[in-house]
Scaffold this active site. Structure first.
Site, short mmCIF file in Angstrom:
data_model
loop_
_atom_site.label_atom_id
_atom_site.label_comp_id
_atom_site.label_asym_id
_atom_site.label_seq_id
_atom_site.Cartn_x
_atom_site.Cartn_y
_atom_site.Cartn_z
N THR A 16 31.82 33.30 49.66
CA THR A 16 31.55 33.79 51.01
C THR A 16 30.29 34.64 51.06
O THR A 16 29.60 34.68 52.09
CB THR A 16 32.77 34.59 51.52
OG1 THR A 16 33.85 33.69 51.66
CG2 THR A 16 32.51 35.27 52.84
N SER A 62 34.94 29.43 45.83
CA SER A 62 35.64 29.71 44.57
C SER A 62 37.09 29.26 44.57
O SER A 62 37.73 29.24 43.53
CB SER A 62 35.54 31.19 44.18
OG SER A 62 36.49 31.98 44.85
N THR A 95 35.64 35.45 46.53
CA THR A 95 36.71 36.40 46.23
C THR A 95 38.02 35.70 45.84
O THR A 95 38.88 36.32 45.21
CB THR A 95 37.02 37.32 47.44
OG1 THR A 95 37.44 36.51 48.55
CG2 THR A 95 35.81 38.15 47.83
N ASP A 96 38.18 34.42 46.23
CA ASP A 96 39.49 33.78 46.07
C ASP A 96 39.97 33.71 44.62
O ASP A 96 41.17 33.91 44.35
CB ASP A 96 39.47 32.38 46.68
CG ASP A 96 39.49 32.42 48.21
OD1 ASP A 96 39.80 33.49 48.77
OD2 ASP A 96 39.20 31.38 48.84
N1 ASP Z 1 36.82 31.00 49.96
C1 ASP Z 1 35.84 32.01 49.59
C2 ASP Z 1 35.56 31.89 48.11
O1 ASP Z 1 36.36 32.33 47.33
C3 ASP Z 1 36.36 33.35 49.94
C4 ASP Z 1 35.44 34.50 49.64
O2 ASP Z 1 34.48 34.40 48.92
O3 ASP Z 1 35.72 35.59 50.16
O4 ASP Z 1 34.56 31.33 47.72
#
Ligand code: ASP
Length: 304
Positions: A16, A62, A95-96
Protein backbone atom coordinates in the site's frame (compact mmCIF):
# COMPACT_ATOMS: atom_id res chain seq x y z
CA UNK A 1 33.70 13.42 7.12
CA UNK A 2 31.08 10.79 6.15
CA UNK A 3 31.50 7.43 7.88
CA UNK A 4 32.69 4.61 5.57
CA UNK A 5 29.33 2.86 5.94
CA UNK A 6 27.06 5.86 5.44
CA UNK A 7 25.02 4.54 2.51
CA UNK A 8 21.47 3.26 2.97
CA UNK A 9 19.95 0.94 0.37
CA UNK A 10 16.16 1.09 -0.03
CA UNK A 11 14.63 -2.04 -1.58
CA UNK A 12 11.04 -1.88 -2.87
CA UNK A 13 8.64 -4.82 -2.82
CA UNK A 14 5.27 -3.10 -3.32
CA UNK A 15 2.40 -2.80 -0.85
CA UNK A 16 0.00 0.00 0.00
CA UNK A 17 2.93 2.33 0.58
CA UNK A 18 3.30 2.28 -3.22
CA UNK A 19 -0.45 2.07 -3.87
CA UNK A 20 -2.66 4.57 -5.66
CA UNK A 21 -6.38 5.32 -5.70
CA UNK A 22 -8.44 7.49 -8.05
CA UNK A 23 -9.55 9.75 -5.19
CA UNK A 24 -7.57 11.14 -2.26
CA UNK A 25 -10.46 10.23 0.06
CA UNK A 26 -10.40 6.55 -0.96
CA UNK A 27 -8.39 4.57 1.58
CA UNK A 28 -9.67 1.10 0.75
CA UNK A 29 -10.49 0.97 -2.97
CA UNK A 30 -6.91 1.47 -4.14
CA UNK A 31 -4.43 -0.68 -6.08
CA UNK A 32 -1.33 -1.67 -4.11
CA UNK A 33 2.13 -1.82 -5.71
CA UNK A 34 1.79 0.88 -8.39
CA UNK A 35 4.69 3.29 -7.71
CA UNK A 36 8.32 2.30 -7.96
CA UNK A 37 10.63 2.63 -4.98
CA UNK A 38 12.53 5.52 -6.63
CA UNK A 39 9.26 7.49 -6.74
CA UNK A 40 8.63 6.75 -3.06
CA UNK A 41 12.07 8.08 -2.14
CA UNK A 42 11.63 11.13 -4.41
CA UNK A 43 8.35 11.97 -2.65
CA UNK A 44 10.19 12.64 0.63
CA UNK A 45 12.06 15.96 0.30
CA UNK A 46 13.93 15.34 3.57
CA UNK A 47 15.70 12.39 1.93
CA UNK A 48 17.18 14.56 -0.83
CA UNK A 49 20.55 15.03 0.88
CA UNK A 50 20.81 11.53 2.34
CA UNK A 51 23.21 9.07 0.67
CA UNK A 52 20.79 6.47 -0.67
CA UNK A 53 20.53 3.88 -3.38
CA UNK A 54 17.22 2.26 -4.28
CA UNK A 55 16.25 -0.86 -6.19
CA UNK A 56 13.03 -2.69 -6.94
CA UNK A 57 13.18 -6.31 -5.79
CA UNK A 58 9.48 -7.08 -6.36
CA UNK A 59 6.26 -5.21 -7.01
CA UNK A 60 3.30 -6.93 -5.40
CA UNK A 61 0.46 -6.67 -2.93
CA UNK A 62 1.96 -8.43 0.08
CA UNK A 63 -1.16 -10.59 0.46
CA UNK A 64 0.36 -12.40 -2.54
CA UNK A 65 3.85 -12.76 -1.03
CA UNK A 66 5.65 -15.91 -2.15
CA UNK A 67 8.54 -18.00 -0.92
CA UNK A 68 10.36 -17.15 -4.16
CA UNK A 69 10.25 -13.42 -3.33
CA UNK A 70 11.38 -14.16 0.23
CA UNK A 71 14.38 -16.05 -1.08
CA UNK A 72 15.26 -13.29 -3.54
CA UNK A 73 14.80 -10.59 -0.91
CA UNK A 74 16.91 -12.35 1.73
CA UNK A 75 19.71 -12.90 -0.78
CA UNK A 76 19.58 -9.27 -1.95
CA UNK A 77 19.50 -7.85 1.58
CA UNK A 78 22.47 -10.04 2.56
CA UNK A 79 24.42 -8.89 -0.52
CA UNK A 80 23.76 -5.23 0.30
CA UNK A 81 24.71 -5.68 3.96
CA UNK A 82 28.00 -7.29 2.90
CA UNK A 83 29.06 -4.04 1.19
CA UNK A 84 31.40 -2.06 3.46
CA UNK A 85 29.90 1.23 2.26
CA UNK A 86 26.36 0.20 3.30
CA UNK A 87 25.32 0.99 6.86
CA UNK A 88 21.78 -0.32 6.68
CA UNK A 89 18.97 -1.50 4.43
CA UNK A 90 15.34 -0.36 4.26
CA UNK A 91 12.64 -2.55 2.71
CA UNK A 92 9.28 -1.09 1.66
CA UNK A 93 6.55 -3.73 1.97
CA UNK A 94 2.81 -4.25 2.34
CA UNK A 95 1.38 -4.53 5.83
CA UNK A 96 -0.61 -7.74 5.23
CA UNK A 97 2.29 -10.17 5.50
CA UNK A 98 4.85 -7.78 6.99
CA UNK A 99 5.13 -9.83 10.19
CA UNK A 100 5.93 -12.94 8.15
CA UNK A 101 8.60 -11.37 5.93
CA UNK A 102 10.18 -9.57 8.87
CA UNK A 103 10.31 -12.75 10.93
CA UNK A 104 11.70 -14.71 7.96
CA UNK A 105 14.51 -12.17 7.45
CA UNK A 106 15.14 -12.03 11.20
CA UNK A 107 15.59 -15.79 11.47
CA UNK A 108 17.64 -16.19 8.29
CA UNK A 109 19.85 -13.10 8.51
CA UNK A 110 19.77 -11.82 12.13
CA UNK A 111 21.96 -8.99 10.82
CA UNK A 112 24.47 -6.94 12.79
CA UNK A 113 23.53 -3.91 10.67
CA UNK A 114 19.92 -2.61 10.76
CA UNK A 115 17.43 -3.93 8.23
CA UNK A 116 14.34 -1.77 8.59
CA UNK A 117 11.06 -2.80 7.01
CA UNK A 118 8.41 -0.16 6.58
CA UNK A 119 4.93 0.03 5.10
CA UNK A 120 1.80 2.17 5.11
CA UNK A 121 -1.84 1.76 5.99
CA UNK A 122 -2.89 4.41 3.44
CA UNK A 123 -2.02 4.59 -0.25
CA UNK A 124 0.36 7.24 -1.55
CA UNK A 125 -2.56 9.23 -2.98
CA UNK A 126 -4.45 9.45 0.33
CA UNK A 127 -5.11 12.66 2.26
CA UNK A 128 -3.80 10.66 5.20
CA UNK A 129 -0.79 9.06 3.47
CA UNK A 130 1.52 7.65 6.15
CA UNK A 131 4.08 6.17 3.76
CA UNK A 132 6.38 9.21 3.34
CA UNK A 133 6.88 9.73 7.10
CA UNK A 134 7.28 5.99 7.66
CA UNK A 135 9.92 5.81 4.92
CA UNK A 136 11.77 8.80 6.36
CA UNK A 137 11.67 7.21 9.84
CA UNK A 138 12.90 3.90 8.43
CA UNK A 139 15.89 5.56 6.76
CA UNK A 140 16.59 7.50 9.97
CA UNK A 141 16.62 4.24 11.92
CA UNK A 142 18.76 2.46 9.33
CA UNK A 143 21.34 5.25 9.74
CA UNK A 144 21.25 5.18 13.55
CA UNK A 145 24.69 4.27 14.99
CA UNK A 146 24.46 1.00 16.93
CA UNK A 147 21.05 -0.04 15.59
CA UNK A 148 20.98 -3.70 14.59
CA UNK A 149 18.70 -6.54 13.58
CA UNK A 150 15.49 -6.75 11.58
CA UNK A 151 13.22 -3.91 12.68
CA UNK A 152 9.80 -2.71 11.54
CA UNK A 153 8.84 0.97 11.56
CA UNK A 154 5.30 2.34 11.36
CA UNK A 155 3.55 5.25 13.01
CA UNK A 156 6.66 6.56 14.76
CA UNK A 157 7.40 3.25 16.48
CA UNK A 158 10.07 0.65 15.74
CA UNK A 159 9.43 -2.98 16.62
CA UNK A 160 11.56 -6.09 16.67
CA UNK A 161 10.44 -8.57 14.02
CA UNK A 162 10.09 -11.47 16.44
CA UNK A 163 6.70 -11.09 18.11
CA UNK A 164 5.25 -8.53 15.71
CA UNK A 165 1.59 -8.79 14.68
CA UNK A 166 -0.74 -6.78 12.49
CA UNK A 167 -3.45 -6.14 15.04
CA UNK A 168 -5.82 -3.77 13.25
CA UNK A 169 -7.24 -3.88 9.74
CA UNK A 170 -7.55 -0.11 9.24
CA UNK A 171 -5.91 2.08 11.88
CA UNK A 172 -2.61 3.77 11.07
CA UNK A 173 -1.04 2.27 14.23
CA UNK A 174 -1.95 -1.22 13.08
CA UNK A 175 0.92 -3.16 14.64
CA UNK A 176 1.65 -4.57 18.07
CA UNK A 177 4.89 -6.12 19.19
CA UNK A 178 8.10 -5.61 21.12
CA UNK A 179 8.88 -1.93 20.75
CA UNK A 180 12.58 -1.10 20.45
CA UNK A 181 12.50 2.62 19.63
CA UNK A 182 10.42 5.70 18.94
CA UNK A 183 11.04 7.95 15.96
CA UNK A 184 10.49 11.54 16.99
CA UNK A 185 11.21 14.55 14.80
CA UNK A 186 14.03 12.84 12.94
CA UNK A 187 15.57 11.32 16.04
CA UNK A 188 15.70 7.77 17.33
CA UNK A 189 14.82 7.25 21.00
CA UNK A 190 15.62 3.65 21.94
CA UNK A 191 13.01 2.07 24.22
CA UNK A 192 14.26 -1.52 24.20
CA UNK A 193 17.29 -3.58 23.23
CA UNK A 194 18.15 -4.11 19.56
CA UNK A 195 17.32 -7.74 18.69
CA UNK A 196 20.32 -10.07 18.60
CA UNK A 197 20.29 -13.75 17.74
CA UNK A 198 22.21 -16.31 15.70
CA UNK A 199 21.25 -16.37 12.01
CA UNK A 200 20.27 -19.59 10.27
CA UNK A 201 22.11 -18.35 7.18
CA UNK A 202 21.29 -18.24 3.50
CA UNK A 203 22.32 -21.87 2.92
CA UNK A 204 19.17 -22.96 4.72
CA UNK A 205 16.95 -21.30 2.08
CA UNK A 206 19.13 -22.05 -0.97
CA UNK A 207 17.03 -24.77 -2.58
CA UNK A 208 14.49 -23.86 -5.26
CA UNK A 209 11.35 -22.47 -3.59
CA UNK A 210 9.11 -25.01 -5.33
CA UNK A 211 11.00 -27.67 -3.37
CA UNK A 212 10.53 -25.98 0.00
CA UNK A 213 8.48 -27.96 2.55
CA UNK A 214 4.74 -27.47 2.31
CA UNK A 215 3.49 -25.99 5.57
CA UNK A 216 -0.16 -25.05 6.11
CA UNK A 217 -1.96 -23.24 8.89
CA UNK A 218 -5.45 -24.08 10.14
CA UNK A 219 -7.52 -22.65 12.97
CA UNK A 220 -9.44 -24.71 15.52
CA UNK A 221 -13.06 -23.58 15.73
CA UNK A 222 -16.57 -24.73 16.61
CA UNK A 223 -17.75 -27.44 14.23
CA UNK A 224 -14.20 -28.18 12.98
CA UNK A 225 -14.22 -30.60 10.04
CA UNK A 226 -11.34 -33.09 10.33
CA UNK A 227 -11.43 -33.67 6.58
CA UNK A 228 -9.25 -30.56 6.29
CA UNK A 229 -6.37 -32.23 8.13
CA UNK A 230 -6.84 -35.58 6.40
CA UNK A 231 -6.85 -33.73 3.06
CA UNK A 232 -3.55 -31.97 3.79
CA UNK A 233 -2.01 -35.27 4.82
CA UNK A 234 -3.21 -36.93 1.62
CA UNK A 235 -1.94 -33.99 -0.44
CA UNK A 236 1.60 -34.56 0.90
CA UNK A 237 2.00 -31.58 3.20
CA UNK A 238 5.06 -31.70 5.47
CA UNK A 239 3.99 -29.42 8.29
CA UNK A 240 0.89 -28.01 9.89
CA UNK A 241 0.49 -25.09 12.29
CA UNK A 242 -2.71 -25.00 14.29
CA UNK A 243 -4.03 -21.78 15.77
CA UNK A 244 -5.74 -23.36 18.77
CA UNK A 245 -8.47 -21.83 20.86
CA UNK A 246 -7.41 -20.03 24.04
CA UNK A 247 -4.22 -21.47 25.46
CA UNK A 248 -3.71 -23.73 22.43
CA UNK A 249 -6.67 -26.05 23.01
CA UNK A 250 -8.03 -28.11 20.10
CA UNK A 251 -11.44 -29.31 18.96
CA UNK A 252 -11.61 -33.04 19.75
CA UNK A 253 -12.15 -33.96 16.08
CA UNK A 254 -9.12 -31.88 15.11
CA UNK A 255 -7.06 -33.48 17.86
CA UNK A 256 -7.91 -36.97 16.58
CA UNK A 257 -7.04 -35.96 13.02
CA UNK A 258 -3.72 -34.49 14.19
CA UNK A 259 -2.77 -37.78 15.83
CA UNK A 260 -3.41 -39.53 12.51
CA UNK A 261 -1.41 -36.85 10.71
CA UNK A 262 1.52 -37.13 13.14
CA UNK A 263 1.58 -40.91 12.69
CA UNK A 264 1.82 -40.27 8.94
CA UNK A 265 4.89 -38.04 9.47
CA UNK A 266 3.34 -34.56 9.38
CA UNK A 267 5.06 -32.12 11.77
CA UNK A 268 2.45 -30.30 13.88
CA UNK A 269 2.91 -27.15 15.97
CA UNK A 270 0.20 -25.52 18.05
CA UNK A 271 -0.15 -21.82 18.74
CA UNK A 272 -3.12 -19.68 19.77
CA UNK A 273 -5.76 -17.93 17.72
CA UNK A 274 -6.00 -15.25 20.44
CA UNK A 275 -4.92 -11.80 19.29
CA UNK A 276 -2.13 -11.62 21.86
CA UNK A 277 -0.02 -13.88 24.02
CA UNK A 278 1.77 -17.19 23.56
CA UNK A 279 0.67 -20.65 24.73
CA UNK A 280 1.53 -20.82 28.42
CA UNK A 281 3.29 -24.11 29.11
CA UNK A 282 4.31 -24.42 25.44
CA UNK A 283 7.87 -24.29 24.09
CA UNK A 284 9.77 -21.38 25.69
CA UNK A 285 11.00 -20.13 22.29
CA UNK A 286 7.63 -20.51 20.48
CA UNK A 287 6.89 -17.75 17.97
CA UNK A 288 3.94 -15.48 18.60
CA UNK A 289 0.80 -16.35 16.65
CA UNK A 290 0.20 -18.64 13.68
CA UNK A 291 1.75 -16.41 10.99
CA UNK A 292 5.21 -16.44 12.55
CA UNK A 293 4.77 -20.03 13.78
CA UNK A 294 4.26 -21.14 10.17
CA UNK A 295 7.49 -19.41 9.12
CA UNK A 296 9.32 -21.01 12.06
CA UNK A 297 8.13 -24.50 11.11
CA UNK A 298 9.00 -23.87 7.45
CA UNK A 299 12.56 -22.89 8.44
CA UNK A 300 12.83 -25.84 10.83
CA UNK A 301 11.88 -28.25 8.04
CA UNK A 302 14.19 -26.51 5.57
CA UNK A 303 17.13 -27.31 7.86
CA UNK A 304 16.49 -31.08 7.72
N1 ASP B 1 -2.74 -5.34 0.78
C1 ASP B 1 -1.68 -4.41 1.15
C2 ASP B 1 -0.37 -5.16 1.17
O1 ASP B 1 -0.12 -5.86 2.11
C3 ASP B 1 -1.99 -3.81 2.46
C4 ASP B 1 -0.99 -2.80 2.95
O2 ASP B 1 0.11 -2.68 2.48
O3 ASP B 1 -1.34 -2.08 3.91
O4 ASP B 1 0.40 -5.08 0.23
Amino acid sequence: MPSPASLTVVLGTGGTISGTADRATDNVGYRAAQLGVAALVAAVPALAGVPLESAQVAQLDSKDMSHAVWQQLAQRVAAELARPDVGGVVVTHGTDTLEETAYFLHRVLAPAKPVVLTAAMRPATSLQADGPQNLLDAVTLAREPGAAGVLVVLGGRAFAADGLRKADAYRLDAFEGPEVARLEEGRVRPTGPWPRSAPLGLACIARAPERWPRVAWLTSHAGFDAALVDGLRAAGFDGLVIAGTGNGTLHADLQAALLRARDAGLEVRVTTRCASGRVVGGAPDQPVGPAQARVALLLELLQR
